[in-house]
Design a protein around this motif. Sequence first.
Motif, PDB file in Angstrom:
ATOM      1  N   SER A  10       0.841  -1.197   0.000  1.00 15.92           N
ATOM      2  CA  SER A  10       0.000   0.000   0.000  1.00 15.92           C
ATOM      3  C   SER A  10       0.873   1.243   0.000  1.00 15.92           C
ATOM      4  O   SER A  10       1.949   1.274   0.613  1.00 15.92           O
ATOM      5  CB  SER A  10      -0.914   0.023   1.224  1.00 15.92           C
ATOM      6  N   VAL A  11       0.381   2.265  -0.712  1.00 14.65           N
ATOM      7  CA  VAL A  11       0.989   3.591  -0.682  1.00 14.65           C
ATOM      8  C   VAL A  11      -0.069   4.518  -0.104  1.00 14.65           C
ATOM      9  O   VAL A  11      -1.115   4.739  -0.718  1.00 14.65           O
ATOM     10  CB  VAL A  11       1.420   4.051  -2.084  1.00 14.65           C
ATOM     11  N   GLY A  12       0.198   5.035   1.093  1.00 16.11           N
ATOM     12  CA  GLY A  12      -0.862   5.751   1.790  1.00 16.11           C
ATOM     13  C   GLY A  12      -1.972   4.775   2.143  1.00 16.11           C
ATOM     14  O   GLY A  12      -1.733   3.717   2.723  1.00 16.11           O
ATOM     15  N   HIS A  13      -3.186   5.122   1.749  1.00 18.24           N
ATOM     16  CA  HIS A  13      -4.326   4.236   2.022  1.00 18.24           C
ATOM     17  C   HIS A  13      -4.723   3.417   0.791  1.00 18.24           C
ATOM     18  O   HIS A  13      -5.735   2.717   0.818  1.00 18.24           O
ATOM     19  CB  HIS A  13      -5.529   5.057   2.497  1.00 18.24           C
ATOM     20  N   GLN A  14      -3.922   3.481  -0.265  1.00 19.91           N
ATOM     21  CA  GLN A  14      -4.278   2.790  -1.501  1.00 19.91           C
ATOM     22  C   GLN A  14      -3.436   1.528  -1.688  1.00 19.91           C
ATOM     23  O   GLN A  14      -2.202   1.583  -1.660  1.00 19.91           O
ATOM     24  CB  GLN A  14      -4.080   3.707  -2.706  1.00 19.91           C
ATOM     25  N   GLU A  15      -4.090   0.416  -1.879  1.00 16.52           N
ATOM     26  CA  GLU A  15      -3.388  -0.843  -2.160  1.00 16.52           C
ATOM     27  C   GLU A  15      -2.997  -0.864  -3.636  1.00 16.52           C
ATOM     28  O   GLU A  15      -3.846  -0.737  -4.520  1.00 16.52           O
ATOM     29  CB  GLU A  15      -4.282  -2.034  -1.832  1.00 16.52           C
ATOM     30  N   VAL A  16      -1.701  -1.035  -3.906  1.00 15.17           N
ATOM     31  CA  VAL A  16      -1.205  -0.963  -5.285  1.00 15.17           C
ATOM     32  C   VAL A  16      -0.647  -2.293  -5.783  1.00 15.17           C
ATOM     33  O   VAL A  16      -0.483  -2.485  -6.988  1.00 15.17           O
ATOM     34  CB  VAL A  16      -0.143   0.143  -5.427  1.00 15.17           C
ATOM     35  N   VAL A  17      -0.321  -3.196  -4.875  1.00 13.58           N
ATOM     36  CA  VAL A  17       0.104  -4.555  -5.227  1.00 13.58           C
ATOM     37  C   VAL A  17      -0.742  -5.508  -4.408  1.00 13.58           C
ATOM     38  O   VAL A  17      -0.941  -5.299  -3.199  1.00 13.58           O
ATOM     39  CB  VAL A  17       1.601  -4.785  -4.930  1.00 13.58           C
ATOM     40  N   ASP A  51      10.681   4.631   1.879  1.00 16.81           N
ATOM     41  CA  ASP A  51       9.627   5.280   2.651  1.00 16.81           C
ATOM     42  C   ASP A  51       8.355   5.424   1.826  1.00 16.81           C
ATOM     43  O   ASP A  51       8.405   5.751   0.635  1.00 16.81           O
ATOM     44  CB  ASP A  51      10.078   6.667   3.104  1.00 16.81           C
ATOM     45  N   GLY A  52       7.227   5.180   2.475  1.00 13.75           N
ATOM     46  CA  GLY A  52       5.938   5.370   1.819  1.00 13.75           C
ATOM     47  C   GLY A  52       5.362   4.119   1.204  1.00 13.75           C
ATOM     48  O   GLY A  52       4.202   4.123   0.783  1.00 13.75           O
ATOM     49  N   TYR A  53       6.160   3.038   1.139  1.00 16.18           N
ATOM     50  CA  TYR A  53       5.683   1.786   0.542  1.00 16.18           C
ATOM     51  C   TYR A  53       5.610   0.734   1.644  1.00 16.18           C
ATOM     52  O   TYR A  53       6.625   0.276   2.158  1.00 16.18           O
ATOM     53  CB  TYR A  53       6.617   1.329  -0.575  1.00 16.18           C
ATOM     54  N   GLN A  54       4.402   0.366   2.011  1.00 16.23           N
ATOM     55  CA  GLN A  54       4.190  -0.515   3.149  1.00 16.23           C
ATOM     56  C   GLN A  54       3.719  -1.892   2.683  1.00 16.23           C
ATOM     57  O   GLN A  54       2.715  -2.004   1.976  1.00 16.23           O
ATOM     58  CB  GLN A  54       3.155   0.076   4.097  1.00 16.23           C
ATOM     59  N   VAL A  55       4.455  -2.928   3.072  1.00 16.94           N
ATOM     60  CA  VAL A  55       4.024  -4.304   2.814  1.00 16.94           C
ATOM     61  C   VAL A  55       2.983  -4.661   3.867  1.00 16.94           C
ATOM     62  O   VAL A  55       3.284  -4.773   5.062  1.00 16.94           O
ATOM     63  CB  VAL A  55       5.211  -5.282   2.866  1.00 16.94           C
ATOM     64  N   THR A  56       1.748  -4.803   3.428  1.00 18.90           N
ATOM     65  CA  THR A  56       0.635  -5.032   4.356  1.00 18.90           C
ATOM     66  C   THR A  56       0.276  -6.504   4.492  1.00 18.90           C
ATOM     67  O   THR A  56      -0.503  -6.872   5.368  1.00 18.90           O
ATOM     68  CB  THR A  56      -0.608  -4.263   3.885  1.00 18.90           C
ATOM     69  N   GLN A  57       0.817  -7.318   3.601  1.00 19.26           N
ATOM     70  CA  GLN A  57       0.546  -8.763   3.643  1.00 19.26           C
ATOM     71  C   GLN A  57       1.714  -9.484   3.013  1.00 19.26           C
ATOM     72  O   GLN A  57       2.368  -8.975   2.096  1.00 19.26           O
ATOM     73  CB  GLN A  57      -0.734  -9.079   2.868  1.00 19.26           C
TER      74      GLN A  57
END
Length: 236
Positions: A10-17, A51-57
């Motif tokens: 996710s970037v911010g609140h948007q899932e991109v992958v 920074d800004g790219y969060q692995v959420t799963q």
Amino acid sequence: MLAFKNVSVSVGHQEVVRDLSLTVAPGELHVLMGPNGSGKSSLLAAAMGLDGYQVTQGDVLFNGQSVLKLSTDERAKRGMGLAFQRPPALEGVTYAAFASAIGAEDILEQEAARLDLAQFAHRDLNVGFSGGETKRSEVLKLILQAPRLMMFDEPESGVDLEHVAVVGQAIKRAVSTQTPDGQARAGIIITHTGLILDHIDTAHGHIISDGRLVHSGDARELFRHVQSHGYRAPAA
């Protein structure tokens, strides 16, 4: 060497992958294709821990170990490297100083000449460079760093046709060269134009669309499919 295990980013609140799995073995060079905004650059940025790219799963493994808790510089020290799509200009940092700082001054002259950048050794990184010069400069920077895993985000975009061959040959040479302790390297290239495929050796291609890996196959065959049918997965 590198494994994405059911990764969502996710970037911010948007899932991109979304739930993406992909494995890159030592000695392999993989090519990622997909429309703008499909998540390709975000995937590599997340692998590097920017920074800004969060692995959420899921998980990102390098040499069998998770890197998610490591900082960007710790990942780089372990042997991961990224050539950026839009690298920053670094005023006050010349290529000669950069090469000296990372212990690569002995190869700077040769590698710069191969990328037609011999005259840039005493200029600040990317300051006043054209778009094509910046892309060649970014490839040179990664070659000087000599990571075991080399990731290139659109290295031929904006590069004139004559220098696309130069860039492709440099990437091919760098990825195929072993590390000083005899280990094979590996690479990932994001491409939109496909021109780089004429100058590298790879059988590994992937189409990413809407954040998902929709098809894998021979890189050149996939690009021909994309040219004719867009980024839809080929029929079974």
